[in-house]
Design a protein around this motif. Structure first.
Motif, PDB file in Angstrom:
ATOM      1  N   ALA A  12       1.499  14.903  18.910  1.00 13.69           N
ATOM      2  CA  ALA A  12       3.126  14.691  17.933  1.00 13.69           C
ATOM      3  C   ALA A  12       2.892  13.333  17.982  1.00 13.69           C
ATOM      4  CB  ALA A  12       3.354  14.871  18.619  1.00 13.69           C
ATOM      5  N   LEU A  13       2.847  12.692  19.249  1.00  9.34           N
ATOM      6  CA  LEU A  13       2.649  11.230  18.764  1.00  9.34           C
ATOM      7  C   LEU A  13       2.365  10.215  18.271  1.00  9.34           C
ATOM      8  CD1 LEU A  13       4.175   9.157  21.119  1.00  9.34           C
ATOM      9  CD2 LEU A  13       1.919   8.932  21.456  1.00  9.34           C
ATOM     10  N   ILE A  14       1.101  10.423  18.121  1.00 11.09           N
ATOM     11  CA  ILE A  14       0.585  10.015  16.581  1.00 11.09           C
ATOM     12  C   ILE A  14       0.498  10.529  14.945  1.00 11.09           C
ATOM     13  CG2 ILE A  14      -2.090   9.805  15.959  1.00 11.09           C
ATOM     14  CD1 ILE A  14      -1.981   8.188  17.956  1.00 11.09           C
ATOM     15  N   LEU A  15       1.460  11.234  15.529  1.00 14.40           N
ATOM     16  CA  LEU A  15       1.637  12.314  13.756  1.00 14.40           C
ATOM     17  C   LEU A  15       3.175  10.994  13.624  1.00 14.40           C
ATOM     18  CD1 LEU A  15       1.935  14.435  11.560  1.00 14.40           C
ATOM     19  CD2 LEU A  15       2.969  15.547  13.419  1.00 14.40           C
ATOM     20  N   ILE A  16       4.079  10.911  14.688  1.00 16.68           N
ATOM     21  CA  ILE A  16       4.977  10.854  14.440  1.00 16.68           C
ATOM     22  C   ILE A  16       4.868   9.473  13.623  1.00 16.68           C
ATOM     23  CG2 ILE A  16       7.213  10.187  15.560  1.00 16.68           C
ATOM     24  CD1 ILE A  16       7.089  13.342  17.072  1.00 16.68           C
ATOM     25  N   GLY A  17       4.400   8.269  15.216  1.00 11.53           N
ATOM     26  CA  GLY A  17       3.780   6.854  15.629  1.00 11.53           C
ATOM     27  C   GLY A  17       3.280   6.642  13.717  1.00 11.53           C
ATOM     28  N   ASN A  18       2.894   7.106  13.435  1.00 11.90           N
ATOM     29  CA  ASN A  18       1.657   6.657  12.123  1.00 11.90           C
ATOM     30  C   ASN A  18       2.870   7.061  11.212  1.00 11.90           C
ATOM     31  OD1 ASN A  18      -0.099   5.555  12.813  1.00 11.90           O
ATOM     32  ND2 ASN A  18      -2.128   7.085  13.176  1.00 11.90           N
ATOM     33  N   CYS A  19       3.582   7.851  11.023  1.00 12.17           N
ATOM     34  CA  CYS A  19       4.310   8.604   9.998  1.00 12.17           C
ATOM     35  C   CYS A  19       4.961   8.026  10.120  1.00 12.17           C
ATOM     36  CB  CYS A  19       4.381  10.352   9.914  1.00 12.17           C
ATOM     37  SG  CYS A  19       2.988  10.931   9.435  1.00 12.17           S
ATOM     38  N   SER A  20       5.916   7.685  10.706  1.00 15.72           N
ATOM     39  CA  SER A  20       6.925   6.549  10.279  1.00 15.72           C
ATOM     40  C   SER A  20       6.354   5.303   9.482  1.00 15.72           C
ATOM     41  CB  SER A  20       7.257   6.529  12.138  1.00 15.72           C
ATOM     42  OG  SER A  20       6.628   5.187  12.511  1.00 15.72           O
ATOM     43  N   ILE A  21       5.526   4.827   9.380  1.00 16.72           N
ATOM     44  CA  ILE A  21       5.625   3.399   8.248  1.00 16.72           C
ATOM     45  C   ILE A  21       5.869   4.145   7.050  1.00 16.72           C
ATOM     46  CG2 ILE A  21       3.948   1.852   8.305  1.00 16.72           C
ATOM     47  CD1 ILE A  21       2.407   1.984  11.042  1.00 16.72           C
ATOM     48  N   PRO A  22       4.983   5.138   5.827  1.00 15.15           N
ATOM     49  CA  PRO A  22       4.707   5.272   5.360  1.00 15.15           C
ATOM     50  C   PRO A  22       6.411   5.817   4.679  1.00 15.15           C
ATOM     51  CG  PRO A  22       3.476   6.536   5.900  1.00 15.15           C
ATOM     52  CD  PRO A  22       3.616   5.893   7.048  1.00 15.15           C
ATOM     53  N   ILE A  23       7.151   6.486   6.186  1.00 18.13           N
ATOM     54  CA  ILE A  23       8.168   6.916   5.228  1.00 18.13           C
ATOM     55  C   ILE A  23       9.467   5.838   5.407  1.00 18.13           C
ATOM     56  CG2 ILE A  23      10.372   8.456   6.251  1.00 18.13           C
ATOM     57  CD1 ILE A  23       7.604  10.325   7.286  1.00 18.13           C
TER      58      ILE A  23
ATOM     59  N   GLY B 274       1.225  -1.050  -0.341  1.00 19.84           N
ATOM     60  CA  GLY B 274      -0.261   0.182  -0.071  1.00 19.84           C
ATOM     61  C   GLY B 274       1.183   1.487   0.049  1.00 19.84           C
ATOM     62  N   PHE B 275       1.709   0.966   0.709  1.00 21.13           N
ATOM     63  CA  PHE B 275       2.919   2.409   0.825  1.00 21.13           C
ATOM     64  C   PHE B 275       3.467   2.820   0.024  1.00 21.13           C
ATOM     65  CE2 PHE B 275       0.814   2.574   5.711  1.00 21.13           C
ATOM     66  CZ  PHE B 275       0.105   3.737   4.764  1.00 21.13           C
ATOM     67  N   SER B 276       3.756   1.400  -0.820  1.00 20.16           N
ATOM     68  CA  SER B 276       5.099   1.301  -1.982  1.00 20.16           C
ATOM     69  C   SER B 276       4.618   2.532  -3.186  1.00 20.16           C
ATOM     70  CB  SER B 276       5.159   0.376  -2.556  1.00 20.16           C
ATOM     71  OG  SER B 276       5.688  -0.303  -1.793  1.00 20.16           O
ATOM     72  N   TRP B 277       3.441   2.618  -2.834  1.00 16.74           N
ATOM     73  CA  TRP B 277       2.735   3.755  -3.915  1.00 16.74           C
ATOM     74  C   TRP B 277       2.543   5.499  -3.684  1.00 16.74           C
ATOM     75  CZ3 TRP B 277      -2.913   5.280  -4.580  1.00 16.74           C
ATOM     76  CH2 TRP B 277      -3.018   6.359  -6.249  1.00 16.74           C
ATOM     77  N   LEU B 278       3.288   6.013  -4.099  1.00 16.62           N
ATOM     78  CA  LEU B 278       3.990   7.359  -3.755  1.00 16.62           C
ATOM     79  C   LEU B 278       2.516   8.003  -3.491  1.00 16.62           C
ATOM     80  CD1 LEU B 278       5.992   9.439  -3.110  1.00 16.62           C
ATOM     81  CD2 LEU B 278       5.604  10.232  -5.571  1.00 16.62           C
ATOM     82  N   PRO B 279       0.946   8.823  -3.330  1.00 17.29           N
ATOM     83  CA  PRO B 279       0.333   9.098  -3.825  1.00 17.29           C
ATOM     84  C   PRO B 279      -0.483   8.936  -2.113  1.00 17.29           C
ATOM     85  CG  PRO B 279      -0.197   8.369  -6.341  1.00 17.29           C
ATOM     86  CD  PRO B 279       1.360   7.887  -5.689  1.00 17.29           C
TER      87      PRO B 279
ATOM     88  N   ILE C  29       9.000   2.355   4.735  1.00 19.17           N
ATOM     89  CA  ILE C  29       8.259   1.626   3.746  1.00 19.17           C
ATOM     90  C   ILE C  29       8.730   2.773   2.326  1.00 19.17           C
ATOM     91  CG2 ILE C  29       6.440   0.918   2.445  1.00 19.17           C
ATOM     92  CD1 ILE C  29       4.694   0.251   5.219  1.00 19.17           C
ATOM     93  N   TYR C  30       8.687   3.619   2.396  1.00 18.58           N
ATOM     94  CA  TYR C  30       8.937   4.630   1.408  1.00 18.58           C
ATOM     95  C   TYR C  30      10.190   4.840   0.422  1.00 18.58           C
ATOM     96  CZ  TYR C  30       7.957   6.479  -3.513  1.00 18.58           C
ATOM     97  OH  TYR C  30       8.247   7.007  -4.842  1.00 18.58           O
TER      98      TYR C  30
ATOM     99  N   SER D 189       1.282   7.010  -0.494  1.00 15.43           N
ATOM    100  CA  SER D 189       1.801   8.012   1.596  1.00 15.43           C
ATOM    101  C   SER D 189       1.778   9.244   1.397  1.00 15.43           C
ATOM    102  CB  SER D 189       3.284   7.162   0.841  1.00 15.43           C
ATOM    103  OG  SER D 189       3.651   5.914   0.761  1.00 15.43           O
ATOM    104  N   ILE D 190       1.432   9.934   0.457  1.00 16.28           N
ATOM    105  CA  ILE D 190       1.755  11.065   0.363  1.00 16.28           C
ATOM    106  C   ILE D 190      -0.231  11.738   0.968  1.00 16.28           C
ATOM    107  CG2 ILE D 190       1.202  13.259  -0.484  1.00 16.28           C
ATOM    108  CD1 ILE D 190       3.393  12.613  -2.512  1.00 16.28           C
ATOM    109  N   PHE D 191      -1.018  11.041   1.004  1.00 17.95           N
ATOM    110  CA  PHE D 191      -2.047  11.337   1.244  1.00 17.95           C
ATOM    111  C   PHE D 191      -2.451  11.104   2.257  1.00 17.95           C
ATOM    112  CE2 PHE D 191      -7.026  10.409   0.947  1.00 17.95           C
ATOM    113  CZ  PHE D 191      -7.027  11.930   1.333  1.00 17.95           C
ATOM    114  N   TYR D 192      -1.532  10.329   3.231  1.00 18.46           N
ATOM    115  CA  TYR D 192      -1.581  10.166   3.615  1.00 18.46           C
ATOM    116  C   TYR D 192      -0.513  10.619   5.311  1.00 18.46           C
ATOM    117  CZ  TYR D 192      -1.110   6.203   8.250  1.00 18.46           C
ATOM    118  OH  TYR D 192      -0.918   5.311  10.152  1.00 18.46           O
ATOM    119  N   ILE D 193       0.057  10.893   4.877  1.00 22.42           N
ATOM    120  CA  ILE D 193       0.974  12.002   5.681  1.00 22.42           C
ATOM    121  C   ILE D 193       0.076  13.071   5.925  1.00 22.42           C
ATOM    122  CG2 ILE D 193       3.041  13.501   5.683  1.00 22.42           C
ATOM    123  CD1 ILE D 193       4.812  11.164   4.179  1.00 22.42           C
ATOM    124  N   ILE D 194      -0.510  13.624   4.580  1.00 17.42           N
ATOM    125  CA  ILE D 194      -0.945  14.959   4.759  1.00 17.42           C
ATOM    126  C   ILE D 194      -2.296  14.667   5.725  1.00 17.42           C
ATOM    127  CG2 ILE D 194      -2.599  16.281   3.616  1.00 17.42           C
ATOM    128  CD1 ILE D 194      -1.196  15.869   1.222  1.00 17.42           C
TER     129      ILE D 194
END
Lengths: 234, 666, 265
Positions: A214-225, A162-167, A227-228, A169-174
């Motif tokens: 911040a915890l939720i942001l860092i924790g969740n974003c760490s996954i797509p980052i 799922g996160f190997s697809w750039l769009p 991976i991608y 990951s970007i949507f997820y991070i936004i």
């Protein structure tokens, strides 16, 4: 009984009643986010850990657990959103003529875009469910792996794919950035609306809210980052 | 005309009890048939309206402000006196009574003042029960302070906002009765005339300040609780809207105006900074506990920064003239001394109308106290002392800085006296009813309790005493004789009054002259301040009396009121009020002229103790010289149709209990 | 020495409630910096009238910061840029020559404009009538010291009681919510022992009146606290939220069913 119903409808009709329900449903969602994130982070413990977790959720209470959770969350989300939209409409109606000169004294940016961040998060949730739960437009549903001799859904592979697809990951991070903003105001606000804040505790709640966001942001974003960008698992 | 005050018989301390016993009662079923009109929603008006409604009367309450809560009682800072003796320091009803009579320079009615002292304790009970957050001690009981030079601590307070808190208490009682349906409230509605039917007050004509609509309200009795007339001076500590229209209109309809010359000047206000000045701001008198008042000895030094004026070139005139009271000399004496210094050309600040109130010594003294016997530098001492001063008076220093832009810790503050309270008002008897049957007058609007000078923290007490405790009993004495609802607004007297008001409005609008209402008000104010202010002379008063008819005529020919009478028109509101002040001012001067003595807030330069008197130990040179033989009376003026020729009636003041004494503060 | 300012004013002019309003540009030259903001408006009005125009209507009364009558938004902030100050206590030395100053009425549906800068705040009175009192009849009070109240409670109630009812909280709130006002008024009485018997009724009544008046909802942005000339804390809002929840629970579950021999009829 009718008196009880009358009280409830008065409560629901009042601004404070609606806000209390928004705060309570918000609290449910806040707790869910934490659990969801901790579960997701199991991806860094390797395929078996997260697949086992996924399997556990699927089979808890003979498969009923996940539905109880889903219904609970759905109700919370619906109540949270319906009431906030209603409140926002009332808020807009309460000032028919806008100011010619706008100034803000201490309202945080986050607090001023709650409806925007909230609705974007809603759009994301729909996408997120279609992406990882309903598997619309993808074949993630067919990913299988053998765990402890049992054939289970390969969550690990799905997430990596799922996160190997750039769009995505970007949507997820936004979405996570906006979620962080939403929580940045929402968490401390919850304590105020539930009447738990005092002059001394409010600054503490505000710090807790920011830290939590911040915890939720860092924790969740760490996954797509991971991976991608860092090719974790690829 | 005979002025029958209806003072009950019996010993002083029994009069109110006897009177309550003898007062008439109205059957509960009948009370709701009586309509009581209350004009004004300050302490007196709100408390009266709420209490009469509780009793069952049908009440209509009017105020010109946008909410009853904004009446000017709200601005009282200091506190409210009550003879509770919670401090066990020897206070009693009698002592409060005596202090009030003496403070009023023996020009108030004994029986009224005693009643005031008597009910003062009930006021505190009532306010606390309403949830007024009066200051408390750690034990949970009420705190008191000594105020205005009183020897006992009998003043109750709520930070520096006692008036606000008491008014909000009365307003909450009023709200409760509005909710119950007993009171109908009319905000932004100004009374413009009193309506008499067969010589009795039976209604009012009002203007809705938003729509401009003139309408009539009929009732069985009318209560005027409309405050004082301090704004005749234009600049005063009163709110901008305070006016004399209600009582002046009643006066024109026959109500006697008593002692209009008695005005109180407060010594510690922030001075005028320019000709655009719209109002004066009072700073609590408590500042004089630690501040030292001075002016330069020489005129030439007045322009210099105060720090450059050496100690021996300063005149601490209060300490010099009144060594035992010093800076704590009573309000009228401190005020007059400031004026004298400025009249000699030794005033400081813009226009030379100011004196210094200096905290430098207090800061150093407190610094030494804090440092104990430690040897520290002077800047350190100042820092320690400043903290103590800030703790005691910080909010006042902040207010001073907010208004003047000057730091009162670094340089002396400038202060000047300002008109603060008016003791005169419509004449009333012991029932608070004027000579016009059915017209009751409460609070600052009447004349009854403060004599020639009011003690600090007594105004709030009087307003609430009248409204909560006096009128609810005494009103029945009038109403019992009346058939309820006998007069309706279709009576020709209402139509006539409405037509007159409409004519007056049209006249204002049609003049289309060259000068604004404010410019006349300023001119009137300056004239009154110069000739009928802190010190009055025969020539000055005569000058004002000669000038006023011409000023009125000019006003009526040359004022400009823009807009129309049919909408929200603040200039029109002001025009009506100033037109009445222009008439009232003359009465005030006439009263001051006829009172050939000095007493309390009324100081006639011709009547003061001389150096010879001082040598003979009769009194201190320059102090007010009362004439008890000839002027121990209430001067009650009757309107005759000619503003310049009112008729004087005298109500002799007889004292059964107290001995008239010279006020001495040397 | 005091100097004079030359200012450009943009003042909201609206002839009546239902008329359309616009900003009028007015040059205000030679304004003494020692004047108060309202005195500046007095000077401007004097000049408008000298030129045959209609003066700017604005509410004001005590001009010493306590009556709560003055109500205008100055450069987007109710009562202007200085914290803890009403417009009448704001002084012109805070501005610089050449400044443009926007002057508008308090804007809220619940505060309809009467004319220019004057608005109708009677909604606040209606809220008070709905429960902002302790039902005690004159004459029935016990001795004031019969009920000790801890200094902390009394001081805290006084913090709330300082509210001057000006409506700046509503004007500044992004949602035109009246929560700070209502919470301060209800909170004062609810935190005192005298206010306990009617606590639930009071809260339910006042909140209902507030909602009916068309105010918005609190979103915990605390603009109100920052704009309040008396610095009333938003802790009162938290307390009102709490008291409202408790009142609802009481009313719906705990209170005895009505209509059974109250005896007080």
């Amino acid at each position: 009984m009718s008196a009880l119903l009358k009280s409830f409808s008065t409560f629901l009709g009042s601004s404070i009643g609606k806000k209390l329900l928004v705060a309570l449903t918000g609290a449910v969602l806040v707790l869910f986010l934490l659990g969801h994130m901790i579960g997701n982070l199991l991806i860094f413990a390797g395929p078996d850990a997260i697949n086992e977790y996924g399997h556990f959720l699927q089979t808890m209470l003979h498969g009923g657990g996940v539905w109880i959770a889903r219904i609970g969350l759905l109700v919370s989300v619906v109540v949270h959103i319906v009431l906030t939209i209603q409140l926002t409409r009332e808020n807009r109606a309460a000032r028919t003529e806008r100011y010619g000169y706008n100034a803000t004294l201490q309202a945080s940016k986050s607090s001023r875009i709650m409806i925007l961040s909230g609705l974007t998060i809603l759009a994301f949730i729909i996408y997120h469910l279609l992406h990882f739960t309903v598997h619309a437009g993808n074949n993630y549903g067919t990913y299988q792996v053998i765990l402890h001799g049992e054939n289970v859904h390969d969550v690990y592979k799905m997430v990596i794919a799922g996160f190997s697809w750039l769009p995505a990951s970007i949507f997820y991070i936004i979405a996570m950035l906006l979620l962080c903003s939403h929580l940045g105001h929402g968490v401390s606000s919850m304590f105020q609306t539930l009447g738990l804040a005092t002059e001394r505790t409010r600054p503490i709640y505000e710090k807790i809210g920011s830290a939590y966001a911040a915890l939720i942001l860092i924790g969740n974003c760490s996954i797509p980052i991971a991976i991608y960008v860092f090719h974790y698992g690829r | 005309m005979s002025l029958e005050a209806h003072i009950p018989s019996g010993p002083l301390s029994q009069k109110w009890s006897n009177h309550k016993q003898d007062s008439k009662l109205i059957n509960p079923a009948n009370k709701r048939k009586y309509t009581v009109i209350v004009v004004g929603s300050g302490l007196a008006g709100s408390s009266a309206a709420a209490t009469l409604s509780e009793l069952g009367y049908n009440v209509k309450c009017f105020c010109f402000q946008d909410s009853p809560r904004r009446a000017h009682s709200i601005a009282a800072q200091g506190g409210i006196n009550a003879a509770k003796n919670y401090q066990n320091d020897g206070d009693s009803t009698y002592r409060l009574f005596y202090d009030t009579i003496k403070g009023g320079d023996f020009r108030a009615r004994e029986a009224n003042v005693y009643r005031l002292a008597e009910v003062s304790a009930n006021i505190i009970d009532q306010c606390v029960a309403q949830g007024v957050p009066l200051a408390r001690e750690y034990g949970g009981l009420l705190a008191n302070r000594s105020f205005g030079g009183a020897q006992v601590s009998r003043t109750f307070y709520a930070r520096g906002q006692t008036g606000q808190q008491l008014l909000l208490g009365a307003y909450s009682a009023l709200s409760k009765e509005i909710a119950r349906g007993g009171v109908q409230m009319f905000s932004r509605t100004e009374m413009l005339d009193l309506v008499l039917v067969d010589g009795q007050a039976k209604g009012i004509v009002v203007r809705d300040l938003v729509t401009g609509k003139i309408s009539s309200h009929a009732g069985d009795t009318v209560l005027l609780c409309t405050g004082g007339y301090g704004n005749v001076f234009y600049l005063s500590t009163n709110a901008k809207g305070c006016n004399t229209t209600a009582i002046w209109r009643a006066h024109r309809k026959g109500a006697l105006f008593a002692n209009p010359c008695y005005t109180q000047i407060h010594p510690t206000c922030i001075p005028v900074s320019g000709d655009y000045q719209s109002k004066l701001t009072l700073m609590s008198e408590s500042l004089r506990n630690d501040g030292r008042v001075w002016v330069p000895k020489k005129k030439d030094d007045c322009g210099k920064p105060p720090a450059q004026i050496p100690e021996d070139a300063r005149d601490y005139y209060l300490e010099r003239k009144y060594p035992s009271y010093g800076n704590l000399a009573p309000r009228d004496i401190s005020s007059r001394s400031a004026k004298e210094a400025c009249d000699e050309g030794r005033g400081v600040g813009p226009g030379g109308l100011g004196v210094y109130l200096d905290f430098a010594d207090a800061i150093l003294r407190y610094g030494h106290d804090q440092a104990a016997d430690k040897n520290i530098s002077e800047p350190e001492l100042r820092k320690l002392g400043k903290a103590v001063v800030a703790e005691k008076y910080g909010n006042l220093f902040d207010m001073y800085e907010c208004i003047t832009g000057e730091n009162g810790y670094e340089q002396p503050m400038r202060i000047y006296p300002a008109v603060h309270y008016t003791m005169g008002g419509l004449w009333v008897d012991y029932n608070l009813m004027s000579n016009v049957p059915g017209l009751h007058v409460l609070g600052e609007a009447n004349f009854s309790d403060h004599g020639a000078n009011r003690l600090g923290a007594s105004a709030l007490m009087q307003g609430l005493a009248d409204g909560y405790f006096v009128i609810p009993t005494t009103i029945a004495n009038y109403l019992a004789s009346q058939k309820p609802g006998s007069v309706k607004t279709d009576h020709p007297a209402f139509k006539e009054a409405e037509a007159q008001i409409n004519g007056r409005t049209k006249k204002f609008i049609d003049i289309k002259g060259n000068r604004t209402v404010d410019s006349y008000h300023r001119e009137l104010g300056l004239l009154m301040w110069n000739e009928c202010g802190m010190a009055r002379s025969r020539e000055g008063l005569q000058k004002a009396i000669d000038r006023l008819p011409a000023l009125r005529e000019d006003f009526w020919n040359n004022v400009r009121v823009p807009g129309s009478g049919a909408d929200f028109n603040q200039e029109l509101e002001k025009a009506g009020r100033v037109a009445d002040f222009l008439e009232f001012g003359e009465l005030m001067c006439l009263d001051a002229l006829q009172r050939e003595e000095s007493c309390g807030g009324h100081f006639r330069v011709e009547h003061q103790y001389t150096k010879e008197d001082e040598a003979a130990k009769r009194g201190q040179a320059g102090e007010a010289l009362r004439d008890d033989t000839n002027y121990s009376y209430v001067a009650a003026w009757e309107f005759t149709g000619d503003v310049s020729k009112p008729t004087l009636h005298k109500e002799p003041l007889t004292y059964e209990e107290v001995h008239l004494a010279v006020r001495s503060y040397v | 020495m005091a100097s004079n300012l030359n200012l450009k004013l943009k003042i909201w002019r609206q002839p009546s409630t239902n008329a359309k309003g616009t900003f009028q540009d007015i040059d205000a030259n030679n304004i003494p910096e020692t004047a108060s903001f309202l005195e500046m408006l007095d000077i401007v009005n004097q000049r408008i009238m000298d030129g045959g125009g209609d003066p700017v209507a604005f509410d004001h009364d005590c001009r010493e910061g306590i009556c709560g009558t003055c109500s205008m938004v100055i450069n987007g902030i109710p009562h202007g840029p200085r914290r803890g100050t009403t417009a009448c206590q704001l002084h012109m030395r805070l501005f610089k020559s050449g400044d443009t100053i926007w002057i508008e009425p308090f804007r809220a549906k619940a505060f309809p404009v009467i004319k220019d800068l004057a608005v109708d705040r009677s909604a606040f009175d209606r809220i008070m009538v709905a429960g902002g009192f302790i039902s005690v009849r004159t004459g029935s009070a016990q001795d004031a010291n019969a009920l000790p109240i801890s200094k902390d409670d009394a001081d805290s109630a006084m913090d709330a009681a300082e509210c001057i009812g000006c409506g700046a909280c509503v004007a500044t709130c992004k949602n035109a919510s009246a929560m700070l006002f209502v919470s301060a008024k209800a909170g004062q009485l609810n935190s005192l022992p005298q206010g306990q018997p009617e606590k639930h009724r009071r809260v339910l009544g006042m909140v209902q009146a507030m909602d009916k008046s068309g105010f918005g909802n609190c979103t915990n942005q605390y603009e109100c606290e920052a704009a309040c000339p008396k610095g009333i804390s938003v802790r009162w809002i938290a307390k009102l939220n709490r008291d409202y929840a408790l009142a609802t629970v009481h009313e719906s579950l705990l209170a005895p069913a009505k209509g059974k021999g109250g005896g007080a009829a």
